[in-house]
Design a protein around this motif. Structure first.
Motif, short mmCIF file in Angstrom:
data_model
loop_
_atom_site.label_atom_id
_atom_site.label_comp_id
_atom_site.label_asym_id
_atom_site.label_seq_id
_atom_site.Cartn_x
_atom_site.Cartn_y
_atom_site.Cartn_z
N VAL A 66 -2.66 24.50 122.94
CA VAL A 66 -1.35 23.94 122.65
C VAL A 66 -1.27 22.54 123.24
CG1 VAL A 66 1.13 24.13 123.06
CG2 VAL A 66 -0.22 26.18 122.56
N GLN A 67 -0.68 21.64 122.49
CA GLN A 67 -0.47 20.27 122.95
C GLN A 67 0.97 19.86 122.76
OE1 GLN A 67 -3.30 17.82 120.81
NE2 GLN A 67 -4.93 18.22 122.28
N SER B 119 2.30 21.51 119.21
CA SER B 119 1.41 21.90 118.14
C SER B 119 0.29 22.77 118.70
CB SER B 119 0.83 20.68 117.42
OG SER B 119 0.05 19.90 118.31
N GLY B 120 -0.37 23.48 117.81
CA GLY B 120 -1.47 24.34 118.21
C GLY B 120 -1.22 25.78 117.86
N SER B 121 -1.86 26.66 118.60
CA SER B 121 -1.78 28.10 118.34
C SER B 121 -0.54 28.68 119.00
CB SER B 121 -3.05 28.79 118.81
OG SER B 121 -4.21 28.24 118.19
N ILE B 122 0.60 28.47 118.38
CA ILE B 122 1.89 28.85 118.94
C ILE B 122 2.45 30.08 118.25
CG2 ILE B 122 4.28 28.14 119.33
CD1 ILE B 122 3.21 25.23 119.38
N PHE B 123 2.80 31.07 119.05
CA PHE B 123 3.51 32.22 118.53
C PHE B 123 5.02 32.00 118.63
CE2 PHE B 123 5.56 36.38 119.24
CZ PHE B 123 5.27 36.98 118.03
N SER B 124 5.47 31.56 119.79
CA SER B 124 6.87 31.25 119.97
C SER B 124 7.04 30.32 121.17
CB SER B 124 7.71 32.51 120.16
OG SER B 124 7.38 33.18 121.37
N LEU C 291 16.89 21.07 130.05
CA LEU C 291 16.09 22.09 129.40
C LEU C 291 16.93 22.83 128.38
CD1 LEU C 291 16.81 25.17 130.61
CD2 LEU C 291 15.68 24.21 132.61
N ILE C 292 16.25 23.45 127.43
CA ILE C 292 16.94 24.20 126.39
C ILE C 292 16.12 25.43 126.06
CG2 ILE C 292 15.89 22.86 124.51
CD1 ILE C 292 18.63 23.13 123.06
N THR C 293 16.79 26.55 125.94
CA THR C 293 16.12 27.81 125.64
C THR C 293 15.99 28.00 124.14
OG1 THR C 293 18.15 29.14 125.54
CG2 THR C 293 17.17 28.78 127.71
N SER C 294 15.27 29.04 123.76
CA SER C 294 15.10 29.34 122.34
C SER C 294 16.43 29.66 121.67
CB SER C 294 14.12 30.50 122.16
OG SER C 294 14.59 31.67 122.79
N GLY C 295 17.39 30.15 122.45
CA GLY C 295 18.70 30.45 121.92
C GLY C 295 19.64 29.27 121.87
N ASN D 244 7.51 26.28 127.88
CA ASN D 244 6.96 27.61 128.09
C ASN D 244 6.69 28.20 126.72
OD1 ASN D 244 9.27 27.75 130.68
ND2 ASN D 244 7.06 27.96 131.05
N ILE D 245 5.42 28.45 126.45
CA ILE D 245 4.99 28.82 125.11
C ILE D 245 4.16 30.10 125.13
CG2 ILE D 245 3.56 28.13 123.14
CD1 ILE D 245 4.35 25.24 123.74
N VAL D 246 4.45 30.98 124.19
CA VAL D 246 3.61 32.16 123.95
C VAL D 246 2.65 31.81 122.84
CG1 VAL D 246 3.54 34.57 123.30
CG2 VAL D 246 5.45 33.71 124.67
N GLY D 247 1.37 31.86 123.11
CA GLY D 247 0.37 31.55 122.12
C GLY D 247 0.15 32.69 121.15
N THR D 248 -0.66 32.42 120.14
CA THR D 248 -0.96 33.45 119.16
C THR D 248 -1.76 34.61 119.76
OG1 THR D 248 -2.88 32.15 118.44
CG2 THR D 248 -0.84 31.91 117.19
N ASP D 249 -2.31 34.39 120.95
CA ASP D 249 -2.96 35.47 121.68
C ASP D 249 -1.99 36.22 122.57
OD1 ASP D 249 -4.55 33.45 124.33
OD2 ASP D 249 -2.50 33.55 123.59
N TYR D 250 -0.71 35.90 122.46
CA TYR D 250 0.39 36.51 123.20
C TYR D 250 0.35 36.20 124.70
CZ TYR D 250 1.10 38.93 118.81
OH TYR D 250 1.30 39.22 117.48
N HIS D 251 -0.36 35.17 125.07
CA HIS D 251 -0.42 34.73 126.45
C HIS D 251 0.61 33.62 126.67
CE1 HIS D 251 -2.00 33.70 130.36
NE2 HIS D 251 -2.15 32.44 129.97
N GLU D 252 1.46 33.78 127.67
CA GLU D 252 2.50 32.81 127.97
C GLU D 252 2.01 31.82 129.01
OE1 GLU D 252 6.21 34.46 129.22
OE2 GLU D 252 7.07 32.53 129.74
N SER D 253 2.19 30.55 128.72
CA SER D 253 1.78 29.49 129.64
C SER D 253 2.77 28.34 129.61
CB SER D 253 0.39 28.97 129.29
OG SER D 253 -0.60 29.96 129.46
#
Length: 120
Positions: free
Chosen positions: A2-3, A25-30, A50-54, A98-107
């Motif tokens: 992710v970048q 951009s990149g392998s982003i799930f959410s 900051l702003i949340t997904s909601g 804070n991003i959850v990747g397509t591998d479901y790993h949050e970083s």
């Protein structure tokens, strides 16, 4: 991978405005949350907003009322509208997410930073 890429920084006179953008951009799930930090010379990095997904937004006290954070989920992009800029706003502004990747790993991720200079 992710970048985060920031844009929109530059030189502006006191009282002026700038709009910063940060695209993920990149392998982003959410994207759970995105935000802006800044670091002035000789100072520690501080939270700007900051702003949340909601869509819930939070601001540092000194920026509240002058800065507005927003996001476009479809574009994986967060914006920071900065109005009534002051010389003390001069800093490198960094995008954070804070991003959850397509591998479901949050970083957590950081952009490279964009310079904002407020001066006459």
């Amino acid at each position: 991978q992710v970048q985060l890429v920031e844009s929109g920084g530059g030189l502006v006179q006191p009282g002026g405005s700038l709009r910063l953008s940060c695209a993920a951009s990149g392998s982003i799930f959410s994207i759970i949350a995105m935000g802006w930090y800044r670091q002035a010379p000789g100072k520690e990095r501080e939270l700007v907003a900051l702003i949340t997904s909601g869509g819930s937004a939070n601001y540092a006290h000194s920026m509240k009322g002058r800065f507005t954070i927003s996001r476009d989920n479809a574009k994986n992009t967060v914006y920071l509208q900065m109005d009534s800029l002051k010389p003390e706003d001069t800093a490198v502004y960094y995008c954070n997410a804070n991003i959850v990747g397509t591998d479901y790993h949050e970083s957590g991720y950081w952009g490279q930073g964009t310079q904002v200079t407020v001066s006459s």
